[in-house]
Write a protein that holds these residues in place. Structure first.
Motif, mmCIF file in Angstrom:
data_model
loop_
_atom_site.group_PDB
_atom_site.id
_atom_site.type_symbol
_atom_site.label_atom_id
_atom_site.label_comp_id
_atom_site.label_asym_id
_atom_site.label_seq_id
_atom_site.Cartn_x
_atom_site.Cartn_y
_atom_site.Cartn_z
ATOM 1 N N ARG A 4 0.843 -1.184 0.000
ATOM 2 C CA ARG A 4 0.000 0.000 0.000
ATOM 3 C C ARG A 4 0.884 1.243 0.000
ATOM 4 N N LYS A 5 0.796 1.986 -1.106
ATOM 5 C CA LYS A 5 1.582 3.213 -1.205
ATOM 6 C C LYS A 5 0.781 4.373 -0.614
ATOM 7 N N ALA A 6 1.401 5.518 -0.541
ATOM 8 C CA ALA A 6 0.723 6.685 0.017
ATOM 9 C C ALA A 6 -0.491 7.065 -0.825
ATOM 10 N N VAL A 57 -7.687 17.753 -3.341
ATOM 11 C CA VAL A 57 -7.079 17.278 -2.100
ATOM 12 C C VAL A 57 -5.565 17.487 -2.180
ATOM 13 N N ARG A 58 -5.012 18.122 -1.161
ATOM 14 C CA ARG A 58 -3.560 18.290 -1.091
ATOM 15 C C ARG A 58 -3.008 17.188 -0.205
ATOM 16 N N HIS A 59 -2.082 16.378 -0.750
ATOM 17 C CA HIS A 59 -1.566 15.234 0.009
ATOM 18 C C HIS A 59 -0.306 15.570 0.787
ATOM 19 N N ASP A 60 0.561 16.365 0.162
ATOM 20 C CA ASP A 60 1.751 16.856 0.847
ATOM 21 C C ASP A 60 2.191 18.098 0.096
ATOM 22 N N SER A 61 3.374 18.582 0.357
ATOM 23 C CA SER A 61 3.770 19.848 -0.263
ATOM 24 C C SER A 61 3.861 19.745 -1.791
ATOM 25 N N ARG A 62 4.021 18.530 -2.330
ATOM 26 C CA ARG A 62 4.188 18.381 -3.771
ATOM 27 C C ARG A 62 2.973 17.801 -4.501
ATOM 28 N N HIS A 63 2.263 16.884 -3.853
ATOM 29 C CA HIS A 63 1.183 16.166 -4.549
ATOM 30 C C HIS A 63 -0.208 16.660 -4.215
ATOM 31 N N SER A 64 -1.026 16.854 -5.272
ATOM 32 C CA SER A 64 -2.447 17.126 -5.043
ATOM 33 C C SER A 64 -3.257 16.405 -6.118
ATOM 34 N N THR A 65 -4.518 16.100 -5.811
ATOM 35 C CA THR A 65 -5.385 15.407 -6.771
ATOM 36 C C THR A 65 -6.694 16.166 -6.919
ATOM 37 N N TRP A 66 -7.234 16.154 -8.175
ATOM 38 C CA TRP A 66 -8.449 16.891 -8.503
ATOM 39 C C TRP A 66 -9.515 15.913 -8.978
ATOM 40 N N ALA A 93 3.829 19.257 -7.825
ATOM 41 C CA ALA A 93 4.338 20.626 -7.764
ATOM 42 C C ALA A 93 3.522 21.538 -8.695
ATOM 43 N N GLY A 94 2.216 21.339 -8.693
ATOM 44 C CA GLY A 94 1.309 22.219 -9.439
ATOM 45 C C GLY A 94 1.084 21.829 -10.887
ATOM 46 N N ALA A 95 1.969 20.980 -11.455
ATOM 47 C CA ALA A 95 1.824 20.612 -12.858
ATOM 48 C C ALA A 95 1.091 19.277 -12.989
ATOM 49 N N ALA A 96 0.115 19.219 -13.912
ATOM 50 C CA ALA A 96 -0.637 17.981 -14.114
ATOM 51 C C ALA A 96 0.289 16.930 -14.707
ATOM 52 N N ARG A 97 0.203 15.717 -14.177
ATOM 53 C CA ARG A 97 1.039 14.609 -14.657
ATOM 54 C C ARG A 97 0.137 13.405 -14.912
ATOM 55 N N ASN A 98 0.623 12.511 -15.747
ATOM 56 C CA ASN A 98 -0.154 11.299 -15.994
ATOM 57 C C ASN A 98 -0.037 10.393 -14.768
ATOM 58 N N PRO A 99 -1.127 10.171 -14.054
ATOM 59 C CA PRO A 99 -1.043 9.381 -12.803
ATOM 60 C C PRO A 99 -0.514 7.968 -12.998
ATOM 61 N N VAL A 151 3.485 8.141 -12.864
ATOM 62 C CA VAL A 151 4.176 8.803 -11.757
ATOM 63 C C VAL A 151 4.553 7.795 -10.673
ATOM 64 N N PRO A 152 5.849 7.766 -10.271
ATOM 65 C CA PRO A 152 6.205 6.860 -9.170
ATOM 66 C C PRO A 152 5.583 7.385 -7.871
ATOM 67 N N LEU A 153 4.990 6.482 -7.084
ATOM 68 C CA LEU A 153 4.288 6.917 -5.880
ATOM 69 C C LEU A 153 5.132 6.703 -4.636
ATOM 70 N N PRO A 154 5.005 7.608 -3.685
ATOM 71 C CA PRO A 154 5.719 7.420 -2.422
ATOM 72 C C PRO A 154 5.224 6.144 -1.726
ATOM 73 N N ALA A 155 6.150 5.386 -1.161
ATOM 74 C CA ALA A 155 5.788 4.081 -0.584
ATOM 75 C C ALA A 155 5.294 4.190 0.852
ATOM 76 N N GLY A 156 4.499 3.192 1.261
ATOM 77 C CA GLY A 156 4.033 3.102 2.646
ATOM 78 C C GLY A 156 5.117 2.519 3.533
ATOM 79 N N THR A 157 4.830 2.377 4.792
ATOM 80 C CA THR A 157 5.816 1.882 5.757
ATOM 81 C C THR A 157 6.129 0.405 5.511
ATOM 82 N N PRO A 158 7.417 0.055 5.368
ATOM 83 C CA PRO A 158 7.766 -1.362 5.153
ATOM 84 C C PRO A 158 7.732 -2.144 6.470
#
Ligand SMILES: [Zn+2]
Length: 428
Positions: free
Chosen positions: A260-262, A327-336, A380-386, A389-396
């Motif tokens: 489960r990634k972020a 939704v803002r997930h962190d300082s870099r990622h947001s989803t619309w 970082a404000g720019a639309a990217r193809n989801p 995009v590599p996703l930040p990982a959850g806790t191992p």
């Protein structure tokens, strides 16, 4: 279900006897046949009664010895009433009235199978001997005749849990593949959830994808009751194999990385209605590049979930987007999430949301010709193809838990390998 046998009382008059004739003529056909005799047509009834005379019940009884009772099973349907279900089990009026007064009957839920033994013949027709079904909380409800009364009791059910190992090849949809392999829907949904950060099941599933899954199956008296947890699974999507091993309530890759990634790959969860290939691009925006988002065709009202934890930055109407949630997930990622029909409960600016929370429902507000979800992933404000995009990982798995995890993982892996090898053998 269950064969129905018409009543043997003769006091019912011509209608009853006419019904008997029809039923016997069709040789133990369903009781519904009896209703083809219109009760309000006296002439027809007389005619039928006349034809009836030579056929007596005795003849029938001489051919087939009449059993003293029947055990029938029937399923409580959605929208069913207790009365209708009990009538289908051929329970007589007197017992039916008594049963309806028992509060244990309220434990009956749609989908539950009810078994009942009912007496047949002469003065005992329709008399209930016992009735049982699985109540909630894994108990068996049993109603028994004790003297002239019906007494209910509730006992803990002996549930047997086995593990099942199955594999399937995807031809049209995940659910169709699961069904063909005898894997319950509940397991297919869990499977989609386990790999939700790696595979967008709405857009990335392909013909030729395959999966193997090890899961628990609970049964009662040898009859499957429901599926339990997925213990381990392997999914090959577009030639890439992902493996997930259940451990301490989470799923990890063999190396201990959290499955489960972020963020989830898709804002729509998989369901029978939304599954399948070919999530078409919205006709208004043919290419991703042109409109900076991804369109999910889905029925109006389909739940839209937050792909990750975050804070609602905006929830309201915004031009062509219609009803929009950002939704803002962190300082870099947001989803619309756009064109929503309605917002989820408590979704307003500055609200905190967790991954999987309901943000709203698919609609066609704003610039939309049909019901669909317009989804944007911004880095970082720019639309990217989801999808790319590599996703930040959850806790191992924690370092100190690794030895225990490895031992556990080895056993699960061995089972998946066994099936994988067998599959290869079958294909050669
Ligand atoms: Zn769009």
């Amino acid at each position: 279900m269950g064969m129905d046998v018409p009543g043997r009382k003769t006091s019912g008059g011509a209608l009853r006897r006419a019904a008997l004739l029809v039923t016997f003529a069709l040789s133990s056909a369903v009781a519904a046949v009896a209703t083809i005799v219109p009760a309000n047509n006296a002439e027809l009834l007389l005619a039928k009664a006349a034809v009836l005379e030579p056929v007596t019940i005795r003849v029938e009884e001489a051919v087939l010895p009449s059993p003293l009772s029947y055990v029938r099973e029937d399923r409580m349907q959605r929208g069913d009433t207790f009365q209708r279900l009990l009538a289908r089990l051929a329970i007589g009026e007197t017992d039916l009235r008594q049963l309806l007064r028992l509060r244990e009957l309220r434990l009956l839920r749609p989908g539950t199978i009810v078994a009942a033994e009912v007496r047949a013949g002469a003065e005992h027709e329709g008399e209930l001997l016992w009735l049982s079904f699985l109540g909630g909380r894994d108990t068996t409800v049993r109603i028994e005749r004790v003297g002239g009364r019906l007494v209910a009791s509730e006992q803990r059910t002996q549930i047997v849990t086995r593990t099942e190992l199955k594999s399937a090849l995807v031809r049209s949809s995940l659910f169709a593949a699961a069904e063909a392999a005898g894997v319950p829907d509940a397991v297919a949904i869990q499977l989609a959830d386990v790999f939700a950060s790696d595979i967008d099941f709405h857009r990335e599933l392909r013909q030729g994808d395959r999966f193997s899954v090890l899961y628990e199956m609970h049964s009662v008296d040898g009859r499957p009751l429901r599926a339990g947890r997925v213990l381990a699974a392997e999914f090959t999507n577009q030639g890439r194999t992902h493996r997930a091993l259940g451990y301490a309530g989470n799923y990890y890759a063999a190396d201990g990385k959290n499955m489960r990634k972020a963020l989830l790959r898709s804002p729509l969860e998989l369901s029978r209605v939304s599954s399948g290939f070919g999530m078409r691009m919205h006709p208004l925006h043919k290419a991703w590049r042109a409109h900076q988002g991804v369109d999910y065709a889905a029925p109006s009202g389909t739940r839209v979930r937050a792909v990750g934890d975050g804070i609602v930055e905006f929830a309201g109407r915004q031009g062509g987007y219609g009803n929009l949630v950002i939704v803002r997930h962190d300082s870099r990622h947001s989803t619309w999430y756009a064109h929503l029909k309605a917002f989820g409960r408590g979704i307003r600016s500055q609200a905190r949301v967790a991954q999987g929370d309901t943000l709203g429902f698919v609609g066609q507000t704003g610039w939309a010709t049909g019901a669909h979800l317009h989804y944007e992933f911004r880095v970082a404000g720019a639309a990217r193809n989801p999808l790319s995009v590599p996703l930040p990982a959850g806790t191992p798995v924690a370092r100190q838990d690794m030895p225990a995890f490895r031992a556990h993982a080895q056993a699960l892996t061995a089972q998946l390998d066994l099936l994988a090898n067998r599959q290869v053998a079958a294909l050669e």
